[in-house]
Design an enzyme around this catalytic site. Structure first.
Site, PDB file in Angstrom:
ATOM      1  N   CYS A  97      -4.996  -6.075  -5.601  1.00  0.00           N
ATOM      2  CA  CYS A  97      -3.716  -5.450  -5.253  1.00  0.00           C
ATOM      3  C   CYS A  97      -2.730  -5.298  -6.418  1.00  0.00           C
ATOM      4  O   CYS A  97      -2.850  -4.369  -7.199  1.00  0.00           O
ATOM      5  CB  CYS A  97      -3.092  -6.194  -4.089  1.00  0.00           C
ATOM      6  N   HIS A 198      -6.950  -8.239   0.140  1.00  0.00           N
ATOM      7  CA  HIS A 198      -6.713  -9.676   0.167  1.00  0.00           C
ATOM      8  C   HIS A 198      -7.625 -10.231   1.255  1.00  0.00           C
ATOM      9  O   HIS A 198      -8.445  -9.510   1.817  1.00  0.00           O
ATOM     10  CB  HIS A 198      -5.258  -9.973   0.547  1.00  0.00           C
TER      11      HIS A 198
HETATM   12  N1  GLN Z   1       3.818  -4.622  -5.017  1.00  0.00           N
HETATM   13  C1  GLN Z   1       2.676  -3.909  -4.661  1.00  0.00           C
HETATM   14  C2  GLN Z   1       2.810  -3.012  -3.451  1.00  0.00           C
HETATM   15  O1  GLN Z   1       3.505  -3.323  -2.496  1.00  0.00           O
HETATM   16  C3  GLN Z   1       1.533  -4.894  -4.519  1.00  0.00           C
HETATM   17  C4  GLN Z   1       1.548  -5.734  -3.275  1.00  0.00           C
HETATM   18  C5  GLN Z   1       0.406  -6.673  -3.181  1.00  0.00           C
HETATM   19  O2  GLN Z   1      -0.097  -7.186  -4.196  1.00  0.00           O
HETATM   20  N2  GLN Z   1       0.003  -6.989  -1.959  1.00  0.00           N
HETATM   21  O3  GLN Z   1       2.228  -1.953  -3.473  1.00  0.00           O
END
Ligand code: GLN
Length: 243
Positions: A97, A198
Site C-alpha cells: 500500500c 493488507h
Molecule cells: N495513504 C495512502 C492512501 O490512502 C496509503 C494508505 C495505506 O497504506 N493503506 O492511499
C-alpha cells in the site's frame, strides 16, 4: 553445517504498519523456521545506520497514511540508487500500500500535496479529492505464480488511485484494486510485488508466502531446495470462509 538462512530488511516498522502488516514478517519467520531455516530480520528506520540493501534476500515495507508517507519520503529517496541496485541484483521486494505508492513516481494527496516517490517504476498515485471516498474492504485477486493461477485474498483501504501499473500483480475478482472498480491490482515485475493488500497478506495466502520464500532460497543457494509442506488447515479454512 551452518543453517541456511534468509536475511530480511524491514523498512520503517515504526512508521509503516497498518492492518497487521507486521504479520507478514511473522509469517515469513514462522514458515522459514518450521522448515529448519533461520530468519534474520533487521529493522531500518529514520536515523538508523544506512542499510546495505543488496546484502538482503528480501526487503519488506508496509502501508501508512499520507502523513506517515510524507514523514519518510525524503529519507527513503536518499537510498534510491542502492534500492535500484538491489532490485537489479534480484533481491525480492514486498511492498504494501503506502510503500507500493512510494516506489512509483509520486503520491498526490487529498489536498493536492505531492509526496515524491522513488521514481523507480512508472506508475503514479493520486488521491480522490473527497476524503470520504476510499477503496475499503476485502479484496480477492487472481495472480499468476509460476504459471499457476492462485487466488490471493486481502484487505484494502486506500484513497490513492494508482495509474499506469503496466504489469499488475493480479486481476480483481472482488474489490477495487488499483482504482475504484478496477480490473487490475498492484504491480508485479520479476522480484518486486507491490500491492494494496493488507491482511496481513501472507497470513491469508500461504501459497504466496512460499512462492516468495522459494524464490529467495533458490536465488541465494542456487540449488534445488524443496520446501517441506506445512499444515495449513487452519489457514485454508480461513481462506474458504473469506472466499
Ligand atoms: N495513504 C495512502 C492512501 O490512502 C496509503 C494508505 C495505506 O497504506 N493503506 O492511499
Amino acid at each position: 553445517m551452518k543453517m541456511k538462512e534468509l536475511k530480511i530488511l524491514y523498512l520503517y516498522p515504526d512508521i509503516l504498519e497498518l492492518y497487521g502488516d507486521y504479520g507478514n514478517i511473522q509469517v515469513l519467520r514462522y514458515r522459514l523456521e518450521q522448515r529448519g531455516f533461520q530468519a534474520i530480520i533487521e529493522p531500518y528506520s529514520i536515523g538508523d545506520t544506512p542499510p546495505d540493501f543488496k546484502s538482503y534476500d528480501l526487503i519488506f515495507a508496509g502501508g501508512g497514511a499520507d502523513q506517515e508517507q510524507g514523514i519518510l519520503a525524503q529519507d527513503l529517496i536518499q537510498y534510491k540508487d542502492a534500492i535500484q541496485e538491489a532490485i537489479k541484483n534480484g533481491v525480492f521486494f514486498l511492498l504494501i500500500c503506502g510503500a507500493y505508492q512510494l516506489f512509483g513516481q509520486y503520491y498526490k494527496g487529498v489536498e493536492g500535496e505531492k509526496i515524491p516517490g522513488l521514481e523507480i517504476f512508472d506508475y503514479y498515485t493520486e488521491a480522490i479529492s473527497d476524503r470520504k471516498k476510499r477503496c475499503i474492504g476485502n479484496i480477492i485477486i487472481e495472480v499468476n505464480l509460476n504459471g499457476k493461477m492462485t487466488k490471493v485474498i486481502g484487505f484494502e483501504n486506500h484513497g490513492g488511485q494508482t495509474f499506469n501499473s503496466n504489469t499488475p500483480f493480479g486481476t480483481v475478482l472482488s474489490g477495487n484494486g488499483n482504482k475504484f472498480g478496477d480490473t487490475q491490482e498492484g504491480f508485479f515485475l520479476n522480484n518486486v510485488i507491490a500491492t494494496y493488500l493488507h491482511g496481513p497478506l501472507l497470513a491469508k495466502n500461504p501459497e504466496l508466502s512460499d512462492y516468495i520464500i522459494q524464490y529467495c532460497l533458490n536465488r541465494k543457494y542456487q540449488e534445488n531446495i524443496t520446501l517441506a509442506p506445512l499444515n495449513d488447515d487452519f489457514e485454508n479454512k480461513c481462506r474458504q470462509q473469506l472466499l
